[in-house]
Write a protein that holds these residues in place. Structure first.
Motif, PDB file in Angstrom:
ATOM      1  N   ILE A 162      40.469   4.491   8.115  1.00  0.00           N
ATOM      2  CA  ILE A 162      38.956   4.125   8.468  1.00  0.00           C
ATOM      3  C   ILE A 162      38.852   5.331   7.504  1.00  0.00           C
ATOM      4  CG2 ILE A 162      37.332   4.235   9.174  1.00  0.00           C
ATOM      5  CD1 ILE A 162      38.019   3.141  11.541  1.00  0.00           C
ATOM      6  N   GLY A 163      39.378   6.239   7.442  1.00  0.00           N
ATOM      7  CA  GLY A 163      38.841   7.760   6.982  1.00  0.00           C
ATOM      8  C   GLY A 163      39.085   6.910   5.214  1.00  0.00           C
ATOM      9  N   ARG A 164      40.199   6.704   5.380  1.00  0.00           N
ATOM     10  CA  ARG A 164      40.670   6.610   3.780  1.00  0.00           C
ATOM     11  C   ARG A 164      39.911   5.202   3.495  1.00  0.00           C
ATOM     12  NH1 ARG A 164      41.233   2.086   1.094  1.00  0.00           N
ATOM     13  NH2 ARG A 164      42.241   1.204   3.069  1.00  0.00           N
ATOM     14  N   ASN A 165      39.566   3.936   3.379  1.00  0.00           N
ATOM     15  CA  ASN A 165      38.650   3.751   2.977  1.00  0.00           C
ATOM     16  C   ASN A 165      36.982   4.433   2.183  1.00  0.00           C
ATOM     17  OD1 ASN A 165      36.379   1.744   3.232  1.00  0.00           O
ATOM     18  ND2 ASN A 165      38.055   0.212   2.503  1.00  0.00           N
ATOM     19  N   TYR A 166      36.742   5.063   3.693  1.00  0.00           N
ATOM     20  CA  TYR A 166      35.739   5.791   3.219  1.00  0.00           C
ATOM     21  C   TYR A 166      35.553   6.948   2.254  1.00  0.00           C
ATOM     22  CZ  TYR A 166      32.046   9.562   4.452  1.00  0.00           C
ATOM     23  OH  TYR A 166      30.550  10.298   4.001  1.00  0.00           O
ATOM     24  N   ARG A 170      30.105   5.450   1.524  1.00  0.00           N
ATOM     25  CA  ARG A 170      30.279   4.913   3.608  1.00  0.00           C
ATOM     26  C   ARG A 170      29.711   3.535   3.480  1.00  0.00           C
ATOM     27  NH1 ARG A 170      25.552   7.790   6.550  1.00  0.00           N
ATOM     28  NH2 ARG A 170      25.522   7.072   8.594  1.00  0.00           N
ATOM     29  N   ARG A 171      28.497   2.586   2.491  1.00  0.00           N
ATOM     30  CA  ARG A 171      28.402   1.357   2.569  1.00  0.00           C
ATOM     31  C   ARG A 171      29.180   0.403   3.146  1.00  0.00           C
ATOM     32  NH1 ARG A 171      23.223  -0.072  -0.884  1.00  0.00           N
ATOM     33  NH2 ARG A 171      22.521   1.416   1.019  1.00  0.00           N
ATOM     34  N   ALA A 174      32.411   1.277   3.325  1.00  0.00           N
ATOM     35  CA  ALA A 174      33.588   1.467   4.277  1.00  0.00           C
ATOM     36  C   ALA A 174      33.140   0.894   5.712  1.00  0.00           C
ATOM     37  CB  ALA A 174      33.721   2.629   4.740  1.00  0.00           C
ATOM     38  N   ARG A 175      31.636   0.601   6.082  1.00  0.00           N
ATOM     39  CA  ARG A 175      30.823   0.043   7.080  1.00  0.00           C
ATOM     40  C   ARG A 175      30.808  -1.076   6.482  1.00  0.00           C
ATOM     41  NH1 ARG A 175      24.907   1.632   7.824  1.00  0.00           N
ATOM     42  NH2 ARG A 175      26.463   3.739   8.458  1.00  0.00           N
ATOM     43  N   VAL A 176      30.865  -1.822   5.806  1.00  0.00           N
ATOM     44  CA  VAL A 176      30.926  -3.639   5.565  1.00  0.00           C
ATOM     45  C   VAL A 176      32.304  -3.622   5.531  1.00  0.00           C
ATOM     46  CG1 VAL A 176      30.482  -5.120   4.164  1.00  0.00           C
ATOM     47  CG2 VAL A 176      28.553  -3.412   4.310  1.00  0.00           C
ATOM     48  N   TYR A 177      33.352  -3.119   5.391  1.00  0.00           N
ATOM     49  CA  TYR A 177      34.100  -3.708   5.347  1.00  0.00           C
ATOM     50  C   TYR A 177      34.522  -3.880   7.117  1.00  0.00           C
ATOM     51  CZ  TYR A 177      39.771  -3.760   4.898  1.00  0.00           C
ATOM     52  OH  TYR A 177      40.736  -4.518   5.305  1.00  0.00           O
ATOM     53  N   PHE A 178      34.459  -2.435   7.099  1.00  0.00           N
ATOM     54  CA  PHE A 178      35.104  -2.706   8.504  1.00  0.00           C
ATOM     55  C   PHE A 178      34.125  -3.362   9.669  1.00  0.00           C
ATOM     56  CE2 PHE A 178      37.707   0.810   7.139  1.00  0.00           C
ATOM     57  CZ  PHE A 178      38.952   0.732   7.661  1.00  0.00           C
ATOM     58  N   ARG A 179      33.223  -3.430   9.685  1.00  0.00           N
ATOM     59  CA  ARG A 179      32.374  -4.130  10.157  1.00  0.00           C
ATOM     60  C   ARG A 179      33.346  -6.425  10.061  1.00  0.00           C
ATOM     61  NH1 ARG A 179      25.901  -2.755  10.898  1.00  0.00           N
ATOM     62  NH2 ARG A 179      26.283  -0.850  11.825  1.00  0.00           N
ATOM     63  N   THR A 180      33.606  -6.324   9.360  1.00  0.00           N
ATOM     64  CA  THR A 180      33.938  -7.829   8.725  1.00  0.00           C
ATOM     65  C   THR A 180      35.356  -7.471   8.994  1.00  0.00           C
ATOM     66  OG1 THR A 180      34.012  -7.291   6.171  1.00  0.00           O
ATOM     67  CG2 THR A 180      31.895  -7.834   7.265  1.00  0.00           C
ATOM     68  N   SER A 181      36.101  -6.914   9.532  1.00  0.00           N
ATOM     69  CA  SER A 181      37.888  -7.082   9.702  1.00  0.00           C
ATOM     70  C   SER A 181      37.934  -6.459   9.996  1.00  0.00           C
ATOM     71  CB  SER A 181      38.317  -6.117   8.299  1.00  0.00           C
ATOM     72  OG  SER A 181      38.220  -4.944   8.208  1.00  0.00           O
ATOM     73  N   LEU A 182      37.627  -5.903  11.704  1.00  0.00           N
ATOM     74  CA  LEU A 182      37.910  -5.185  12.781  1.00  0.00           C
ATOM     75  C   LEU A 182      37.385  -6.004  13.853  1.00  0.00           C
ATOM     76  CD1 LEU A 182      37.179  -1.124  12.258  1.00  0.00           C
ATOM     77  CD2 LEU A 182      39.327  -2.464  12.106  1.00  0.00           C
ATOM     78  N   PRO A 183      38.483  -6.391  14.679  1.00  0.00           N
ATOM     79  CA  PRO A 183      38.581  -7.360  15.776  1.00  0.00           C
ATOM     80  C   PRO A 183      36.774  -6.924  16.741  1.00  0.00           C
ATOM     81  CG  PRO A 183      39.748  -5.944  15.985  1.00  0.00           C
ATOM     82  CD  PRO A 183      39.806  -5.406  14.882  1.00  0.00           C
TER      83      PRO A 183
END
Length: 85
Positions: free
Chosen positions: A64-68, A73-74, A76-85
């Motif tokens: 998560i930190g690497r992606n951010y 921020r934007r 990372a938020r979109v990526y993790f909201r769509t890919s995390l269970p």
């Protein structure tokens, strides 16, 4: 870290500890199958208890930190909201 220029590691450690829940992060990492991608020592590979959960939590936190840091921020938020269970 830019918002805390005076020794940011000391100041931010307490904030991070309050925000990060190792159990939740470990569960997310397990659902993503991160076990299959971690290179572990023989002793760590045998462990299935709390130590393994901490390793998984650390791995997902690093991801998560690497992606951010890489995408902002934007993104990372979109990526993790769509890919995390």
């Amino acid at each position: 870290m830019k918002n805390f220029p005076i020794n940011p590691r000391v100041n931010l450690t307490a904030y991070r500890a309050a925000l990060v829940n190792a159990v939740t992060l470990s569960e997310i990492a397990q659902k993503l199958g991160m076990n299959d991608y971690l290179l572990l020592s023989r002793g760590e590979a045998k462990d299935t208890g709390r130590a393994r959960g901490v390793l998984l939590a650390n791995a997902i936190e690093a991801l998560i930190g690497r992606n951010y840091l890489d995408q902002g921020r934007r993104s990372a938020r979109v990526y993790f909201r769509t890919s995390l269970p």
